[in-house]
Design an enzyme around this catalytic site. Structure first.
Site, PDB file in Angstrom:
ATOM      1  N   ARG A  76       0.854  -4.207   0.280  1.00  0.00           N
ATOM      2  CA  ARG A  76       2.566  -3.912   1.119  1.00  0.00           C
ATOM      3  C   ARG A  76       2.223  -2.750   1.454  1.00  0.00           C
ATOM      4  NH1 ARG A  76       6.510  -2.488  -4.050  1.00  0.00           N
ATOM      5  NH2 ARG A  76       5.638  -0.911  -3.460  1.00  0.00           N
ATOM      6  N   CYS A 122       5.985  -0.462   2.819  1.00  0.00           N
ATOM      7  CA  CYS A 122       7.612  -0.506   2.653  1.00  0.00           C
ATOM      8  C   CYS A 122       7.725   0.714   3.517  1.00  0.00           C
ATOM      9  CB  CYS A 122       7.565  -0.005   1.681  1.00  0.00           C
ATOM     10  SG  CYS A 122       8.969   0.378   0.784  1.00  0.00           S
TER      11      CYS A 122
END
Length: 128
Positions: free
Chosen positions: A104, A106
């Site tokens: 991920r 972000c």
């Protein structure tokens, strides 16, 4: 070779793009989803929790249309209008990705379409 994936269980594209593209039967690229109600096209109300939930539900629906699940996701990118929402978004996200979580990224961005608070896109391993 590419196959267009779409479902009415997620918001229709609001521009010249597809909800998702399946390539060579092995990868699925899902366009960034903002928290739009699929029936009205309006941003859902209720703040960052409601918006993150709507985004993840839309992603789940698009994945399902491609015969994938959240377990198929190998990478996500999360765009936040305010990075101080990270912990709250992370709590909601953790309810959807419970094991073997994807990679991920972000990041905080200056703005998102329709003044959304969150947008998420995913790449998944698609079944042939």
């Amino acid at each position: 070779m590419k196959k267009i994936i779409s479902t009415d269980q997620a918001p229709a594209a609001i521009g010249p793009y597809s909800q998702a593209i399946k390539t060579n039967g092995s990868l699925l690229f899902v366009s960034g989803q903002i928290p739009l109600n699929p029936k009205t096209g309006n941003i859902v109300e209720g703040g960052i929790v409601a918006q993150t939930t709507r985004v993840l539900d839309s992603l789940k629906a698009i994945l399902s249309a491609a015969d994938c699940t959240l377990d198929s996701v190998i990478k996500t990118t999360v765009y936040l209008k305010d990075i101080s929402d990270f912990a709250t978004v992370n709590e909601v996200y953790a309810k959807y990705f419970t094991q073997n979580c994807p990679a991920r990224v972000c990041i905080e961005v200056a703005n998102l379409p329709k003044d959304a608070l969150v947008e998420i896109d995913v790449i998944a391993a698609a079944a042939e």
